[in-house]
Every structure is written in C-alpha cells, then in structure tokens.
Scaffold this motif. Structure first.
Motif, PDB file in Angstrom:
ATOM      1  N   PRO A  98     -22.107  -8.982 -15.528  1.00  0.00           N
ATOM      2  CA  PRO A  98     -22.660 -10.331 -15.403  1.00  0.00           C
ATOM      3  C   PRO A  98     -21.632 -11.358 -14.951  1.00  0.00           C
ATOM      4  CG  PRO A  98     -22.421  -9.747 -17.716  1.00  0.00           C
ATOM      5  CD  PRO A  98     -22.173  -8.500 -16.932  1.00  0.00           C
ATOM      6  N   ALA A  99     -20.362 -11.137 -15.268  1.00  0.00           N
ATOM      7  CA  ALA A  99     -19.327 -12.063 -14.811  1.00  0.00           C
ATOM      8  C   ALA A  99     -19.221 -12.039 -13.295  1.00  0.00           C
ATOM      9  CB  ALA A  99     -17.984 -11.716 -15.446  1.00  0.00           C
ATOM     10  N   ASP A 100     -19.200 -10.848 -12.715  1.00  0.00           N
ATOM     11  CA  ASP A 100     -19.087 -10.729 -11.257  1.00  0.00           C
ATOM     12  C   ASP A 100     -20.336 -11.235 -10.544  1.00  0.00           C
ATOM     13  OD1 ASP A 100     -16.512  -9.715 -11.275  1.00  0.00           O
ATOM     14  OD2 ASP A 100     -17.167  -7.626 -11.318  1.00  0.00           O
ATOM     15  N   ALA A 101     -21.467 -11.186 -11.217  1.00  0.00           N
ATOM     16  CA  ALA A 101     -22.706 -11.671 -10.600  1.00  0.00           C
ATOM     17  C   ALA A 101     -22.658 -13.174 -10.337  1.00  0.00           C
ATOM     18  CB  ALA A 101     -23.901 -11.338 -11.494  1.00  0.00           C
ATOM     19  N   LEU A 102     -21.733 -13.864 -10.992  1.00  0.00           N
ATOM     20  CA  LEU A 102     -21.595 -15.311 -10.803  1.00  0.00           C
ATOM     21  C   LEU A 102     -20.661 -15.656  -9.645  1.00  0.00           C
ATOM     22  CD1 LEU A 102     -21.272 -16.342 -14.560  1.00  0.00           C
ATOM     23  CD2 LEU A 102     -23.316 -16.467 -13.110  1.00  0.00           C
ATOM     24  N   GLY A 103     -20.014 -14.662  -9.068  1.00  0.00           N
ATOM     25  CA  GLY A 103     -19.090 -14.900  -7.969  1.00  0.00           C
ATOM     26  C   GLY A 103     -17.671 -14.540  -8.368  1.00  0.00           C
ATOM     27  N   PRO A 104     -16.700 -14.787  -7.474  1.00  0.00           N
ATOM     28  CA  PRO A 104     -15.297 -14.480  -7.786  1.00  0.00           C
ATOM     29  C   PRO A 104     -14.856 -15.181  -9.073  1.00  0.00           C
ATOM     30  CG  PRO A 104     -15.561 -15.044  -5.470  1.00  0.00           C
ATOM     31  CD  PRO A 104     -16.867 -15.358  -6.126  1.00  0.00           C
ATOM     32  N   LEU A 105     -14.080 -14.479  -9.886  1.00  0.00           N
ATOM     33  CA  LEU A 105     -13.633 -15.055 -11.150  1.00  0.00           C
ATOM     34  C   LEU A 105     -12.619 -16.164 -10.878  1.00  0.00           C
ATOM     35  CD1 LEU A 105     -13.128 -11.881 -13.382  1.00  0.00           C
ATOM     36  CD2 LEU A 105     -15.175 -13.282 -13.074  1.00  0.00           C
ATOM     37  N   PRO A 106     -12.886 -17.386 -11.329  1.00  0.00           N
ATOM     38  CA  PRO A 106     -11.929 -18.474 -11.130  1.00  0.00           C
ATOM     39  C   PRO A 106     -10.740 -18.338 -12.074  1.00  0.00           C
ATOM     40  CG  PRO A 106     -13.765 -19.249 -12.447  1.00  0.00           C
ATOM     41  CD  PRO A 106     -14.098 -17.835 -12.044  1.00  0.00           C
ATOM     42  N   HIS A 107      -9.632 -18.947 -11.710  1.00  0.00           N
ATOM     43  CA  HIS A 107      -8.429 -18.836 -12.528  1.00  0.00           C
ATOM     44  C   HIS A 107      -8.512 -19.646 -13.815  1.00  0.00           C
ATOM     45  CE1 HIS A 107      -6.768 -16.746  -9.161  1.00  0.00           C
ATOM     46  NE2 HIS A 107      -5.542 -16.732  -9.644  1.00  0.00           N
ATOM     47  N   ARG A 108      -9.343 -20.652 -13.850  1.00  0.00           N
ATOM     48  CA  ARG A 108      -9.378 -21.536 -15.012  1.00  0.00           C
ATOM     49  C   ARG A 108     -10.610 -21.252 -15.861  1.00  0.00           C
ATOM     50  NH1 ARG A 108      -7.094 -27.344 -12.678  1.00  0.00           N
ATOM     51  NH2 ARG A 108      -5.054 -26.506 -12.027  1.00  0.00           N
ATOM     52  N   ARG A 109     -10.375 -21.158 -17.163  1.00  0.00           N
ATOM     53  CA  ARG A 109     -11.427 -20.876 -18.132  1.00  0.00           C
ATOM     54  C   ARG A 109     -12.613 -21.833 -18.006  1.00  0.00           C
ATOM     55  NH1 ARG A 109     -11.372 -19.584 -24.222  1.00  0.00           N
ATOM     56  NH2 ARG A 109      -9.193 -19.007 -23.920  1.00  0.00           N
ATOM     57  N   LEU A 110     -12.329 -23.131 -17.916  1.00  0.00           N
ATOM     58  CA  LEU A 110     -13.409 -24.114 -17.905  1.00  0.00           C
ATOM     59  C   LEU A 110     -14.278 -23.993 -16.662  1.00  0.00           C
ATOM     60  CD1 LEU A 110     -11.644 -27.267 -19.393  1.00  0.00           C
ATOM     61  CD2 LEU A 110     -13.159 -25.636 -20.542  1.00  0.00           C
ATOM     62  N   ASP A 111     -13.679 -23.606 -15.545  1.00  0.00           N
ATOM     63  CA  ASP A 111     -14.473 -23.407 -14.329  1.00  0.00           C
ATOM     64  C   ASP A 111     -15.443 -22.240 -14.514  1.00  0.00           C
ATOM     65  OD1 ASP A 111     -13.197 -25.490 -13.073  1.00  0.00           O
ATOM     66  OD2 ASP A 111     -11.740 -24.216 -12.032  1.00  0.00           O
ATOM     67  N   GLU A 113     -16.591 -21.112 -17.457  1.00  0.00           N
ATOM     68  CA  GLU A 113     -17.594 -21.519 -18.441  1.00  0.00           C
ATOM     69  C   GLU A 113     -18.660 -22.412 -17.796  1.00  0.00           C
ATOM     70  OE1 GLU A 113     -15.404 -23.313 -21.599  1.00  0.00           O
ATOM     71  OE2 GLU A 113     -14.911 -21.398 -22.536  1.00  0.00           O
ATOM     72  N   ALA A 114     -18.224 -23.298 -16.899  1.00  0.00           N
ATOM     73  CA  ALA A 114     -19.189 -24.167 -16.223  1.00  0.00           C
ATOM     74  C   ALA A 114     -20.178 -23.353 -15.406  1.00  0.00           C
ATOM     75  CB  ALA A 114     -18.456 -25.171 -15.335  1.00  0.00           C
ATOM     76  N   SER A 115     -19.694 -22.315 -14.722  1.00  0.00           N
ATOM     77  CA  SER A 115     -20.595 -21.494 -13.916  1.00  0.00           C
ATOM     78  C   SER A 115     -21.535 -20.685 -14.805  1.00  0.00           C
ATOM     79  CB  SER A 115     -19.800 -20.570 -12.992  1.00  0.00           C
ATOM     80  OG  SER A 115     -19.094 -19.578 -13.716  1.00  0.00           O
ATOM     81  N   VAL A 116     -21.058 -20.263 -15.957  1.00  0.00           N
ATOM     82  CA  VAL A 116     -21.910 -19.525 -16.888  1.00  0.00           C
ATOM     83  C   VAL A 116     -23.045 -20.416 -17.394  1.00  0.00           C
ATOM     84  CG1 VAL A 116     -22.008 -18.381 -19.138  1.00  0.00           C
ATOM     85  CG2 VAL A 116     -20.095 -17.919 -17.593  1.00  0.00           C
ATOM     86  N   PHE A 117     -22.703 -21.619 -17.831  1.00  0.00           N
ATOM     87  CA  PHE A 117     -23.722 -22.541 -18.321  1.00  0.00           C
ATOM     88  C   PHE A 117     -24.702 -22.919 -17.209  1.00  0.00           C
ATOM     89  CE2 PHE A 117     -20.557 -23.623 -21.755  1.00  0.00           C
ATOM     90  CZ  PHE A 117     -21.349 -23.204 -22.811  1.00  0.00           C
ATOM     91  N   ALA A 118     -24.169 -23.108 -15.999  1.00  0.00           N
ATOM     92  CA  ALA A 118     -25.040 -23.481 -14.877  1.00  0.00           C
ATOM     93  C   ALA A 118     -26.054 -22.384 -14.556  1.00  0.00           C
ATOM     94  CB  ALA A 118     -24.201 -23.799 -13.645  1.00  0.00           C
ATOM     95  N   SER A 119     -25.715 -21.137 -14.887  1.00  0.00           N
ATOM     96  CA  SER A 119     -26.627 -20.018 -14.622  1.00  0.00           C
ATOM     97  C   SER A 119     -27.633 -19.818 -15.748  1.00  0.00           C
ATOM     98  CB  SER A 119     -25.820 -18.730 -14.423  1.00  0.00           C
ATOM     99  OG  SER A 119     -25.268 -18.276 -15.653  1.00  0.00           O
ATOM    100  N   GLY A 120     -27.556 -20.671 -16.776  1.00  0.00           N
ATOM    101  CA  GLY A 120     -28.468 -20.550 -17.903  1.00  0.00           C
ATOM    102  C   GLY A 120     -28.019 -19.559 -18.955  1.00  0.00           C
ATOM    103  N   GLN A 121     -26.762 -19.129 -18.898  1.00  0.00           N
ATOM    104  CA  GLN A 121     -26.219 -18.175 -19.862  1.00  0.00           C
ATOM    105  C   GLN A 121     -25.192 -18.870 -20.759  1.00  0.00           C
ATOM    106  OE1 GLN A 121     -25.602 -14.079 -17.960  1.00  0.00           O
ATOM    107  NE2 GLN A 121     -25.433 -15.416 -16.179  1.00  0.00           N
ATOM    108  N   ARG A 122     -24.621 -18.100 -21.670  1.00  0.00           N
ATOM    109  CA  ARG A 122     -23.590 -18.628 -22.555  1.00  0.00           C
ATOM    110  C   ARG A 122     -22.355 -17.730 -22.500  1.00  0.00           C
ATOM    111  NH1 ARG A 122     -24.785 -22.634 -26.025  1.00  0.00           N
ATOM    112  NH2 ARG A 122     -23.062 -21.983 -27.387  1.00  0.00           N
TER     113      ARG A 122
END
Length: 309
Positions: A98-111, A113-122
């Motif tokens: 599921p992490a890869d389904a959101l796109g390339p992993l960003p270097h920063r944790r908050l970035d 987390e923002a993409s996870v929340f934007a996808s409706g996940q936690r």
C-alpha cells in the motif's frame, strides 16, 4: 463455615486467576526477532565495527549496552503506556504494497503521512519504518558530530558518548526489524488474498518464526559467519535503507514456503536455520554499516544552526 467475606475473596481469587490464564494464553505481539534475535543483531554489529570508529564505541561496555538496547523499542509496546504504544507501534514495520501504491516514497515522514491521509487511509495501517530508522540514524550522526567537536576542544566527551551508545542501540532495533521479511508486507502474519500455494492463513507464523524458533536454534557463530564485510554506505541513507527493506521483502514468500514445510517447528530444517541466520546477519551487517557511515558523515562540516542569518 464459609462466611460471606470469605466467599467474596474466594470468587475474587478465582476471577483473578482466570484472568491471568487468559492473559498468558494470548499470543505474543509481533515484535521482530523477539528479545534474543534483537540482542544478537545489535551485539554482532557493535562487535564488528571498523577500527577507525572511536574506541569507546567498540569497548566491551559499549557492546554490552548496545546489545541490551536491541529490544528497547519493544519494551515501549505495553498497554501500561498506551499513548507511547500507539504513537510508535507503526514505526516497527512498513507494508510496502500500500505504501508503493501512493507513489515514490518521499524522504520526509510528514510528506508521506500527508499522502496517506489524502488517500483516505491512516499511517498506522501502513507503517513508518524507514522514516523512523532514518531519523534515529540522523540523531546518531548529530551526536557523533558533537563528540568530534568536544574531542577537538579537549573537553569532556563522556556525556555524548553515552548518547551515541544509546542512539546506536536504538537504531539497531529498527534495522533488525527491517531484516525480517514479514515487517515489510501485508502478508505479515498469515497470507491474505489469493492463495494458490496454500500458505498458512493463521496468525502464528510471525511470532513462531522470529521468536521461539530463533531463540531455540540461532547462535552467534553461525550468524556472524554470514555477515558481509564492513563498508560505508554510498549515497543517500534513506534510499539505501529503503533498498534494504525492498530486498527483505523479496524473501516474504520464502518464509511461507519454509513454514509450510514445518521449517519453524522445533529445530526446523537445515534450510530454515540457514535462511534465518542469513536474515539476522543481514540486519547485523546493515546496522554495523549504518553506524560506521554515521561516524564518517559526522566529520563533514555543517552550518551552525544558531548562527545569525
């Protein structure tokens, strides 16, 4: 004659005993490698650091402390500390699917987390393992830089030495987690989804593999023999660590194959013991190389964060 108060005490004792039995009967939480495996990863890493790492970090006392700290973050996973448990439980794993389904992993944790929340996940459903590991590594590097500065001024380095030892031991827990394939996947404790090979769907595989099997069968000599030579990590540490996690993930199905052949029951098989030793050695080698790389990187000059702009 049984009085009312005696009867109440008897019932209370029975209820308490029953509760204790229920607690003891619960399967242990999935903590990668268990106490013994984490201690082994940390001990092997600390005792194989290159000679140009400061001697205090290679001392017998430091090795003992770093070994002890291997399971430390699992000691923070108790219901007795619910806020701490909830906040850091997700730092022990990452489900890469599921992490890869959101796109390339960003270097920063908050970035991320923002993409996870934007996808409706936690985030707690996906995990934050590589970010926590990188952040602890950066703490280690910063402490090593302070050690260099104090040493150059001939000042007392003892306090920062203690910090460095703690950060190295803390780091080891997550690096050890990362070498356990089931900490990188949605298949972390029983196969989910299509299952044409008939792998277990029960919830025992994770702990049986990393806990009792390791404790009963894996020892320092055979794991040390499988470690790679010490080296500095080239390039970005986050990218290198994610590549390490992805390599671990390639062994997920192998864990299930070995489990299907009863490879983690009792003494298992030669194949299962060899495989587990290789995974523990991968964790120890990566931890050693990350500590060594932090030391080398700490020599690079950085801008004074308190300087007036």
């Amino acid at each position: 004659m049984l009085t009312l108060s005696s009867f109440v005490r008897l019932i209370s004792s029975a209820v308490a005993a029953a509760g204790l039995v229920c607690v003891l009967a619960q399967p242990p939480a999935a903590h990668a490698w268990g106490n013994g495996g984490h201690r082994l990863v940390n001990k092997l890493a600390a005792s194989s650091l290159p000679a140009n790492v400061p001697s205090f970090l290679r001392s017998p006392e430091a090795i003992i402390e770093i070994e002890y700290l291997g399971p430390e973050p699992d000691r923070w996973r108790s219901p007795a500390e619910p806020e701490l448990n909830a906040a850091q439980a997700l730092e022990h794993f990452i489900d890469l699917e599921p992490a890869d389904a959101l796109g390339p992993l960003p270097h920063r944790r908050l970035d991320f987390e923002a993409s996870v929340f934007a996808s409706g996940q936690r985030p707690e459903k996906i995990g934050l393992q590589p970010w926590e590991t990188t952040e602890v590594w950066e703490r280690l590097k910063a402490a090593m830089r302070e050690y260099r500065a104090l040493d150059a001024r001939h000042e007392n380095t003892r306090p920062v030495e203690q910090a460095i030892i703690f950060y190295a031991g803390w780091l080891g827990h997550y690096v050890g987690d990362g070498s356990q394939p089931l900490h990188t996947t949605i298949q972390y404790n029983g196969w989910v989804g299509p299952n044409p090979n008939g792998y277990t769907i029960g919830h025992q595989i994770h702990w049986q593999f990393e806990g009792p099997f390791v404790d009963a069968n894996l020892h320092e000599p055979e794991v040390r023999a499988k470690m790679t030579p010490a080296k500095a990590i080239d390039g970005d540490i986050f990218d290198a660590y994610v590549a390490y996690l992805r390599n671990s993930k390639t062994y997920v199905e192998r864990v299930y194959q070995l489990d299907k052949a009863d490879g983690f029951i009792g003494a298992g098989s030669r194949e299962s013991r060899e495989f587990t030793a290789e995974r523990l050695a991968a964790g120890a080698s990566m931890l050693r190389d990350m500590i060594y790389s932090a030391w080398l990187e700490s020599a690079k000059p950085v801008a004074d964060p308190y300087a007036v702009k």
